[in-house]
Design an enzyme around this catalytic site. Structure first.
Site, PDB file in Angstrom:
ATOM      1  N   GLU A  37       0.740  -0.992   0.113  1.00  0.00           N
ATOM      2  CA  GLU A  37       0.404  -0.557  -0.207  1.00  0.00           C
ATOM      3  C   GLU A  37       0.648   1.307  -0.618  1.00  0.00           C
ATOM      4  OE1 GLU A  37      -4.292   0.065   2.790  1.00  0.00           O
ATOM      5  OE2 GLU A  37      -2.343  -1.910   3.030  1.00  0.00           O
ATOM      6  N   ALA A  39       0.599   5.896  -1.086  1.00  0.00           N
ATOM      7  CA  ALA A  39       0.085   6.963  -1.428  1.00  0.00           C
ATOM      8  C   ALA A  39      -1.049   6.429  -2.187  1.00  0.00           C
ATOM      9  CB  ALA A  39       1.347   8.338  -1.182  1.00  0.00           C
ATOM     10  N   ASP A 152      12.956   7.247  -8.143  1.00  0.00           N
ATOM     11  CA  ASP A 152      13.134   6.653  -6.123  1.00  0.00           C
ATOM     12  C   ASP A 152      13.791   4.991  -6.280  1.00  0.00           C
ATOM     13  OD1 ASP A 152      11.798   7.040  -4.071  1.00  0.00           O
ATOM     14  OD2 ASP A 152       9.879   6.283  -4.622  1.00  0.00           O
TER      15      ASP A 152
END
Ligand code: PIT
Length: 204
Positions: A37, A39, A152
């Site tokens: 999970e 944002a 990222d």
């Protein structure tokens, strides 16, 4: 469990465990447990009802509330995923949309995150770190050869399969820095704060 390529359309509503009737099904695939999970939304395991093959399904609803998440950003992520095919990069099998909800069908990496293989205060056995790092470099080198900057890279986004093969995932912040041989200088400062390289943080 087998992993899979995917074909099938959206979608039939079916009651979830609490009877709310909100669990969506991509036709022919049954949704199982949540794998992750963030944002953006969630990633669920889905199993093909016919073959038993497994895929990971990233489910994202664009509702204007989530910062930076737009139809355009989702389209860009999908466009980048479609450009990529490499052992050390998570594979993209296809996409379904239902209204503002996107279902991205992705390779299922059943070994979890590299993050969970790092022991607090101890790290990792050097031989194993070497094994992961070489594969990570292979994957990043491939991305750069395709003109893609991930932006990222962090242990949470490095997934593993059942035999410890590295699978680079989450292209939500990625972008194209080279297109048809022409390079574009990137200036957006992005990433995850604790992992951002100092030279990216420094304000010039
Ligand atoms: C898995 C298992 C898991 C998460 C994922 C895949 C997610 C993959 C992913 C997420 C993205 C993206 C590409 C791949 O752009 O726990 O097999 O946002």
């Amino acid at each position: 469990m087998a992993t899979a390529g995917a074909g099938a359309g959206v979608v039939k509503e079916k009651a979830n465990a609490s009877g709310e009737g909100r669990t969506s099904f991509v036709e022919g695939w049954e949704f199982m447990q949540t794998l992750g999970e963030g944002a953006y939304g969630e990633v669920k395991l889905a199993v093909c009802k016919e073959s038993g093959d497994c895929v990971a399904v990233k489910i994202v609803t664009v509702d204007g509330g989530k910062e930076g998440l737009t139809h355009e950003s989702l389209r860009k992520e999908v466009c980048i995923l479609k450009m990529l095919r490499h052992t050390n990069v998570i594979k993209f099998f296809g996409q379904r949309t239902q209204g503002s909800t996107y279902y991205l069908l992705l390779e299922y990496a059943d070994g979890g995150e590299l993050f969970d293989r790092i022991e607090p205060d101890l790290g990792m056995e050097p031989g194993l770190a070497h094994h992961f790092f070489l594969q990570l470099l292979n994957g990043v080198e491939y991305l750069h050869s395709r003109g893609v900057a991930h932006r990222d890279i962090k242990p949470e986004n490095i997934l593993l399969d059942g035999v410890d093969t590295v699978k680079i995932s989450d292209f939500g912040l990625s972008t194209v820095f080279r297109h048809m041989g022409k390079e574009r200088k990137l200036s957006r400062r992005c990433g995850t704060p604790p992992y951002i390289a100092p030279e990216v943080c420094v304000y010039i």
